[in-house]
Design an enzyme around this catalytic site. Structure first.
Site, PDB file in Angstrom:
ATOM      1  N   HIS A   1       5.006   9.084  13.076  1.00 15.61           N
ATOM      2  CA  HIS A   1       4.098   8.002  13.431  1.00 15.61           C
ATOM      3  C   HIS A   1       4.881   6.785  13.900  1.00 15.61           C
ATOM      4  O   HIS A   1       6.040   6.592  13.550  1.00 15.61           O
ATOM      5  CB  HIS A   1       3.134   7.650  12.300  1.00 15.61           C
ATOM      6  CG  HIS A   1       3.728   7.080  11.054  1.00 15.61           C
ATOM      7  ND1 HIS A   1       4.816   7.622  10.399  1.00 15.61           N
ATOM      8  CD2 HIS A   1       3.370   6.004  10.305  1.00 15.61           C
ATOM      9  CE1 HIS A   1       5.093   6.922   9.313  1.00 15.61           C
ATOM     10  NE2 HIS A   1       4.228   5.927   9.248  1.00 15.61           N
TER      11      HIS A   1
ATOM     12  N   HIS B   1       0.810  -1.219   0.000  1.00 15.41           N
ATOM     13  CA  HIS B   1       0.000   0.000   0.000  1.00 15.41           C
ATOM     14  C   HIS B   1       0.841   1.266   0.000  1.00 15.41           C
ATOM     15  O   HIS B   1       0.385   2.316  -0.438  1.00 15.41           O
ATOM     16  CB  HIS B   1      -0.943   0.009   1.208  1.00 15.41           C
ATOM     17  CG  HIS B   1      -0.245   0.130   2.528  1.00 15.41           C
ATOM     18  ND1 HIS B   1       0.312  -0.949   3.194  1.00 15.41           N
ATOM     19  CD2 HIS B   1      -0.006   1.211   3.320  1.00 15.41           C
ATOM     20  CE1 HIS B   1       0.855  -0.544   4.327  1.00 15.41           C
ATOM     21  NE2 HIS B   1       0.679   0.757   4.423  1.00 15.41           N
TER      22      HIS B   1
END
Length: 317
Positions: A179, A115
């Site tokens: 993140h 992805h």
């Protein structure tokens, strides 16, 4: 011909249930603005710098950089499992040019991309096969990682190669910003997880579903202030964005990998794809960023950002 650039964060949670609809709509609108920019550029070739999340590259052999002469999506998190339209002659020539510049890069005749590559292609181009694509893997997850100045050197080498093509080229960087999602590490993984990140292998539908459920649950806990994940760091994100906006890319040479992990999380190293992309863009002279979006989005476990850029039009004396 001049280059164009669009760097975007990615998140599997954009394609999964449970993300607040208002956030999905806001991020979707920003991505659509970036897609409009791409349509206006009408690229004949796309070069994408992207990471992998132990879906295509594993510790059995983990190169710092790899250029795909052929590539296929793995179909994770709702993305396409189709082969990409990779122009092999151009990809091979790019690899040779990068090697001749003094930057070591691997090549793949059968690259699997997840992805991190396919989501930006689908969101910006409408389909992962819409345009010819050269995929360039930048290791951003699997320690040990090289210094950022080598990433910048990779981007510079690719940019010089692209300058010699008589084509409209779009450069994409996919990843970041701050993140710390639940991605396994070699230092802590055990059992089947450790076996997978070393040796790879296809996941069963049941295994992929379980992984997606775990990511959804982790995002739910993170957004509620629970769980072990490191908090997002909007200040760090804005510092990073200010540097790429201003073109002061050499400042990244002084950023240590330890600093990135400590300040912004283990997966903040995905900004390497942005550094490479902007370094490629900068080979053609000054640039200006146009589409600018940022949101600290715990529901996506990411500082989510978008930047597009074109060359600055300089007035003649």
């Amino acid at each position: 011909m001049p280059l164009a650039l669009c760097c975007v964060s990615h998140s599997p949670l954009l394609e999964l249930p449970g993300t607040p609809p208002d956030l999905v709509d806001e991020v979707g609108s920003a991505l659509e603005e970036a897609a409009d920019f791409v349509r206006d550029c009408d690229p004949e070739l796309v070069v994408i710098f992207s990471p992998d999340h132990y879906n295509g590259f594993f510790y059995r052999v983990m190169p710092p950089f790899c250029i795909g002469n052929a590539a296929r999506g793995v179909g994770d998190y709702g993305t396409s499992a189709d082969p990409l339209d990779v122009p092999r002659d151009l990809a091979d020539a790019c690899a040779r040019a990068v090697l001749e510049s003094g930057v070591d890069v691997a090549v793949s005749e059968s690259m699997d991309v997840d992805h991190g590559t396919v989501q930006p292609l689908q969101r910006l181009l409408g389909d992962s096969r819409a345009r010819p694509v050269i995929p360039i893997f930048v290791n951003s997850v699997a320690a040990p990682l090289g210094p950022l100045h080598r990433v910048r050197a990779l981007g510079t080498a690719v940019g010089h190669y692209l300058a010699g093509l008589d084509k409209r080229v779009l450069i994409i960087g996919s990843g970041g910003l701050s993140h710390d999602p639940p991605v396994p590490t070699l230092a802590t993984a055990t059992g089947g997880v450790r076996e997978r990140i070393i040796h790879g292998g296809s996941q069963t539908p049941e295994q992929r579903s379980a992984r997606q459920s775990a990511v959804i649950e982790a995002a739910r806990d993170f957004a509620a202030g629970r769980g072990p994940l490191r908090p997002l760091n909007p200040d760090w994100d804005r510092e990073f964005l200010a540097i790429v906006d201003s073109g002061r890319l050499d400042e990244f040479d002084g950023w240590s990998n330890t600093r990135i992990t400590t300040d912004a999380g283990s997966s903040a190293h995905e900004v390497r794809t942005w550094v490479a992309a902007f370094a490629a863009m900068a080979t053609q002279g000054p640039y200006e960023t146009t589409v600018r979006y940022y949101r600290a989005a715990p529901e996506l476990i990411a500082g989510f950002a978008i930047r597009s850029a074109q060359q600055t039009i300089q007035a003649r004396p």
